[in-house]
Design an enzyme around this catalytic site. Structure first.
Site, mmCIF file in Angstrom:
data_model
loop_
_atom_site.group_PDB
_atom_site.id
_atom_site.type_symbol
_atom_site.label_atom_id
_atom_site.label_comp_id
_atom_site.label_asym_id
_atom_site.label_seq_id
_atom_site.Cartn_x
_atom_site.Cartn_y
_atom_site.Cartn_z
ATOM 1 C CG ASP A 101 -2.148 0.741 0.898
ATOM 2 O OD1 ASP A 101 -2.355 1.497 -0.188
ATOM 3 O OD2 ASP A 101 -3.132 0.465 1.782
ATOM 4 C CG ASP A 153 -8.904 2.788 -1.211
ATOM 5 O OD1 ASP A 153 -8.467 1.581 -1.327
ATOM 6 O OD2 ASP A 153 -8.121 3.583 -0.465
#
Length: 747
Positions: free
Chosen positions: A508, A570
């Site tokens: 990430d 997301d």
């Protein structure tokens, strides 16, 4: 479609400074991939020709043609008149436009000498043809052997500044793709500064053109934007340090009449993960110049004597069959000649990620229970997301722990090894002996000020002298331009993965870059990041790596060199995801998209969409997964059926050709068809986003089938390919959010 008057112009311009000349004949056919005739050059693909030559008077490179196939001698243009302020360089099509000699359009290169001069005069010196496609030092790059690609390198030199430029043109003829990059070398005794450098510059002849790009923001990535190319400069880019959510390093130039399946289109995609610039300028003479490369505001690259700066690659693809054809060429090229992972074309495991199910709230017992419930659903890979690490500064929220990559002893008193062992001993439901795999989340490029790492090495965080260090999500960015930081990441990741049984990593990256010490830090950071990824993916080839930059923020061709899949956004709302995934597919293969079925009401939009609809949308990504607590799944009886369906379609998603049949921005009934490479199978995804009251659902015409073959639809009716493509299929939906997945098999 372009009319005949345009087609004549598109055959090519052959222009010399100050006079016209007969265009050279370069062979009678495209039987050779690269043909040179003195200082005239032809790159030939299956359906594309790229031509340019050297102006014998000035040594400048002159563009002749980039488009459909041409052969033999090409016509000369009308000699341009030289009036007003614009000199001859500004009135012609140039291959590598430099600055300061009368071309007032955007330059591809701007060099500042130690004396302050920014004038360049790069002239042709020599060229060479190389079989295959070579790698770029420290950068991701396409690859291919002599059967796949051929490379032309043209050497230029400025006699006044002693600067050399090597222009690389690699052609992958099967994909109608030209891959370009530039090396600039300082061969003089003093320092120079590269202030701007484009990987590619294309001057289109005078025509009306549109430009297509992908814009957005966090959770709103890859919205397709199309606009008319106007006189003057227009463009986009990223200054975030990464390719970013805001604009993707993809640009298409198209004829105004071009659609998904018809018309001329030129696609450009930068193989780079850092800040970039994409600019389009329609000059005073009507020519349109398109450039992609470094963001000049974040370059200012110093070259000492003997030093070289290499630009990222830019892939250019041409088709006269619309944007859909351009996309399919990108997809095939990237699957076969960019993505190095062994997983690039192999089936991906159905996964469950813990994040939206439990967020930071878990321990060893609860995470093992979650894994047991995942295996019971038929999931093959369990991923433990953020929250597993930190000792003195435990990661129980997003305000501490980043940088301290050891298991939280309060949550995992015996470390991760027994947890991984327990989970990987679980048998996946519906199988006889298949064991559940274990994956883990990391964010190696970041650090919280509340961490042992930051207290020990505050100098490792990016900062600009005395200026405050701006936090985002309570974190700072480590300076990967520093070899010590690169080594730290390589070492802790090696310790984490070595002999632990971890088979998947979600990498990430949740913020942009601020407070860089110099403009050149952005690219230095990227070179460091690429070194880290190259080392780790080479060291652990059996690990499935997924790139994730807060979803979509680094979905680019540079990352695809190292990771076969990227978290697309997301935003897991199924309605929004259709738009995001369709847009992302303009340049990037669906095989690379991570797409998960999440809980409702959706965490980002608050929208409630049926379980099956959410699953069908997620299946269009190469990596299908669940992002929820298995204990809360509604309709348990349909979960095994949907997971089995996801596994069935996955091979076609990974390796098939995508046809965007109906676009979400244009229709309430978006549809996509995936056709296997051999044409034997296809799968149709058909959605109803919002019904029209008392209105029929439109037929959807398929594409990419064999018109002479017969196809069985869902094992029932059989129709010819011609019927399915010219008439199509029609379905009805009972709910607002309706969806269908339809299988076709060739008889």
């Amino acid at each position: 479609m372009i009319g005949s008057s345009h087609a004549v112009v598109a055959l090519g311009l052959f222009t010399l400074y100050g006079h016209s000349a007969a265009a050279p004949a370069i062979g009678a056919s495209n039987s050779q991939t690269i043909v040179t005739n003195g200082t005239s050059f032809a790159l030939n693909g299956d359906n594309v020709s790229y031509r340019f030559h050297v102006n014998s008077s000035t040594g400048d490179l002159i563009s002749d043609h980039f488009g459909g196939v041409v052969s033999g001698t090409i016509p000369s243009p009308v000699e341009p008149a030289v009036n007003g302020w614009v000199g001859m360089p500004g009135r012609i099509r140039r291959e590598f436009p430099d600055q300061g000699r009368g071309d007032f359009r955007i330059p591809a290169v701007r060099i500042r000498e130690s004396a302050g001069y920014t004038v360049s005069d790069l002239q042709y010196v020599s060229h060479e043809v190389i079989e295959g496609k070579y790698a770029l030092p420290g950068l991701p790059a396409t690859f291919g052997d002599a059967q796949d690609a051929t490379t032309l390198v043209v050497h230029l030199y400025d006699n006044y500044s002693s600067v050399a430029a090597d222009l690389s043109y690699s052609i992958f003829p099967k994909y109608d793709a030209i891959v370009r990059s530039v090396n600039v070398t300082n061969q003089g005794p003093g320092n120079i500064t590269i202030e701007a450098l484009a990987s590619i510059s294309i001057d289109f002849p005078y025509e009306d053109l549109d430009m297509v790009s992908l814009r957005g923001d966090w959770a709103r990535e890859a919205n397709v934007q199309r606009s008319k190319v106007q006189y003057g400069v227009q463009g986009f880019g990223s200054s975030t340090g990464y390719s970013s959510h805001l604009h993707n390093p993809f640009l298409a130039i198209v004829d105004p009449a071009t659609t998904e399946s018809q018309g001329e289109a030129w696609g450009f995609n930068l193989v780079y993960t850092g800040s970039f610039s994409a600019q389009v300028e329609k000059g005073s003479q009507g020519f349109t110049r398109a450039l992609l490369g470094f963001n000049p505001d974040q370059l200012s690259w110093n070259l000492g004597p003997g030093e070289t700066l290499t630009s990222p690659e830019c892939v250019a693809v041409y088709s006269d069959k619309g944007l859909g054809s351009v996309s399919r060429k990108f997809h095939r090229l990237y699957r076969n000649h960019l993505m190095k992972s062994k997983f690039a074309t192999s089936d991906r495991p159905v996964l469950l990620n813990s994040w939206e199910g439990v967020y930071f709230d878990y321990n060893q017992s609860s995470i093992e229970t979650l894994a047991e419930e995942s295996a019971a659903l038929g999931v093959h890979l369990f991923v433990m997301d953020d929250g597993w690490f930190g000792d003195k500064y435990p990661r129980v929220s997003d305000n501490a722990g980043l940088g301290d990559w050891m298991p939280n002893p309060a949550r995992f008193p015996d470390g991760l090894t027994p947890v991984v062992q327990d989970i990987t001993n679980l048998t996946v439901n519906g199988t006889e002996s298949t064991k559940l795999r274990f994956g883990i989340w990391v964010e190696p490029e970041m650090v919280n000020p509340n961490s042992t790492l930051y207290h020990e090495h505050p100098e490792w965080a990016l900062h600009a002298g005395p200026y405050p260090r701006t936090e985002r999500r309570n974190q700072l960015v480590l300076n990967l331009a520093l070899p010590a930081v690169q080594d730290f990441i390589i070492d802790f990741m090696t310790n984490l993965l070595q002999d632990t049984g971890i088979s998947y990593v979600k990498w990430d990256n949740n913020r942009g870059i601020h407070e860089t010490p110099s403009p050149s830090t952005d690219h230095q950071y990227m070179l460091g990041l690429y070194r880290v990824f190259d080392t780790l993916t080479t060291r652990f080839p059996d690990v499935l790596w997924e790139g994730c930059a807060s979803g979509g923020g680094r979905f680019d061709a540079g990352m695809l060199q190292y990771v076969p899949q990227i978290w697309t956004s997301d935003n897991t709302d199924a309605i929004d995801r259709i738009t995001i995934q369709f847009g992302t597919s303009l340049a990037y293969p669906p095989s690379a998209m991570g797409a998960h079925l999440s809980a409702v009401p959706n965490a980002q939009t608050g929208r409630t969409v049926p379980f099956t609809f959410r699953a069908h949308v997620a299946m269009m990504g190469g990596s299908f997964g669940l992002e929820l607590d298995p204990a809360t799944v509604e309709g348990d009886e349909i979960v095994p059926e949907l997971l089995a369906l996801a596994e069935k379609v996955n091979p076609i998603i990974l390796n098939g050709d995508l046809y965007r049949l109906r676009l979400p921005q244009d229709s309430q009934w978006p549809a996509a068809l995936f056709v296997s490479q051999d044409g034997a199978q296809a799968v149709l995804f058909y959605f109803q986003v919002q019904p029209n009251v008392n209105h029929a659902v439109p037929w959807v015409r398929l594409q990419g089938l064999d018109p002479k073959a017969d196809y069985t639809v869902d094992g029932d009716q059989t129709y010819s390919g011609a019927t399915l493509m010219n008439l199509g299929l029609q379905y009805s939906f009972d709910t607002e959010y309706g969806s269908k997945v339809v299988f076709l098999e060739r008889q």
